[in-house]
Design an enzyme around this catalytic site. Structure first.
Site, PDB file in Angstrom:
ATOM      1  CB  VAL A  86      71.639  94.888  82.786  1.00 26.18           C
ATOM      2  CG1 VAL A  86      72.994  95.215  82.164  1.00 26.18           C
ATOM      3  CG2 VAL A  86      70.591  94.700  81.700  1.00 26.18           C
TER       4      VAL A  86
ATOM      5  CD  GLU B  15      61.988  93.179  89.546  1.00 21.32           C
ATOM      6  OE1 GLU B  15      63.143  93.192  89.082  1.00 21.32           O
ATOM      7  OE2 GLU B  15      61.674  92.500  90.528  1.00 21.32           O
TER       8      GLU B  15
ATOM      9  CB  CYS C  72      64.783  93.162  95.367  1.00 14.10           C
ATOM     10  SG  CYS C  72      64.998  94.667  94.398  1.00 14.10           S
TER      11      CYS C  72
ATOM     12  CB  CYS D  26      62.106  95.851  92.117  1.00 21.70           C
ATOM     13  SG  CYS D  26      63.695  96.107  91.296  1.00 21.70           S
TER      14      CYS D  26
HETATM   15  N1  THU Z   1      67.141  90.550  90.568  1.00 26.95           N
HETATM   16  C1  THU Z   1      66.176  91.085  89.769  1.00 26.95           C
HETATM   17  O1  THU Z   1      66.378  91.253  88.565  1.00 26.95           O
HETATM   18  N2  THU Z   1      65.014  91.447  90.341  1.00 26.95           N
HETATM   19  C2  THU Z   1      64.700  91.295  91.661  1.00 26.95           C
HETATM   20  O2  THU Z   1      63.644  91.743  92.098  1.00 26.95           O
HETATM   21  C3  THU Z   1      65.620  90.567  92.532  1.00 26.95           C
HETATM   22  C4  THU Z   1      66.981  90.344  91.997  1.00 26.95           C
HETATM   23  C5  THU Z   1      68.428  90.216  89.971  1.00 26.95           C
HETATM   24  C6  THU Z   1      69.519  91.176  90.334  1.00 26.95           C
HETATM   25  C7  THU Z   1      70.760  90.308  90.162  1.00 26.95           C
HETATM   26  O3  THU Z   1      71.220  90.418  88.825  1.00 26.95           O
HETATM   27  C8  THU Z   1      70.281  88.912  90.419  1.00 26.95           C
HETATM   28  O4  THU Z   1      68.867  88.944  90.406  1.00 26.95           O
HETATM   29  C9  THU Z   1      70.756  88.328  91.732  1.00 26.95           C
HETATM   30  O5  THU Z   1      70.508  89.191  92.784  1.00 26.95           O
END
Ligand code: THU
Length: 149
Positions: free
Chosen positions: A61, A73, A104, A107
């Protein structure tokens, strides 16, 4: 002697459910379709299974105030806690194309807290353990053993 100030989930190998990766992968893909990502265009979904067999899910989001973005996550961990908590045993994270997405750094830390080093994380090359993605992690135990001057 300092005590742990909170409940932390510990793995109990005997009760770990069979992992149906197809269910986790299709769950992650379905969640990616729900994502709110108008700024990056990267739609992410996450689906995991708990030690007691519950499926938990999340999607990213984003925010016009970019730094407030919630990763998929984060949603999954919120779902986990809101539906009773417990130990996460396997997770699939996927982008809108359905392929696995590497979690990332933040997370990895969040997932480690609720799944430990043994948590299985899906990858294009096959599932790996969280301990491989986040070796020598800072953990709740450090809050007890490292407190004090
Ligand atoms: N994003 C995630 O949802 N999880 C991750 O572990 C890496 C990045 C999302 C965050 C953002 O909305 C988009 O990916 C680009 O960074």
């Amino acid at each position: 002697m300092l005590q742990r100030p909170f409940a932390v989930w510990a793995p109990r190998e005997s009760t770990v459910p069979e992992i149906d990766w197809n269910t986790l992968r299709s769950g992650a893909a379905a969640m990616a379709a729900q994502a709110y990502a108008p700024y990056s265009g990267v739609f992410v979904g996450a689906c995991g299974i708990t030690e007691d067999g519950r499926l938990v899910r999340g999607c990213n989001v984003e925010s016009a105030s970019y730094g407030l973005t919630l990763c998929a996550e984060c949603g999954l961990i919120s779902d986990l806690v809101a539906t009773g908590g417990g130990l996460l045993v396997a997770v699939s994270i996927a982008a809108g194309d359905g392929a696995p997405l590497a979690p990332c750094g933040r997370c990895r830390q969040l997932l480690h807290e609720h799944g430990g080093a043994a948590l299985l994380v899906d990858r294009a090359s096959g599932p790996c353990r969280m301990g491989e993605l986040l070796p020598e992690a800072f953990s709740p135990d450090d809050l007890v053993t490292r407190a004090g001057r």
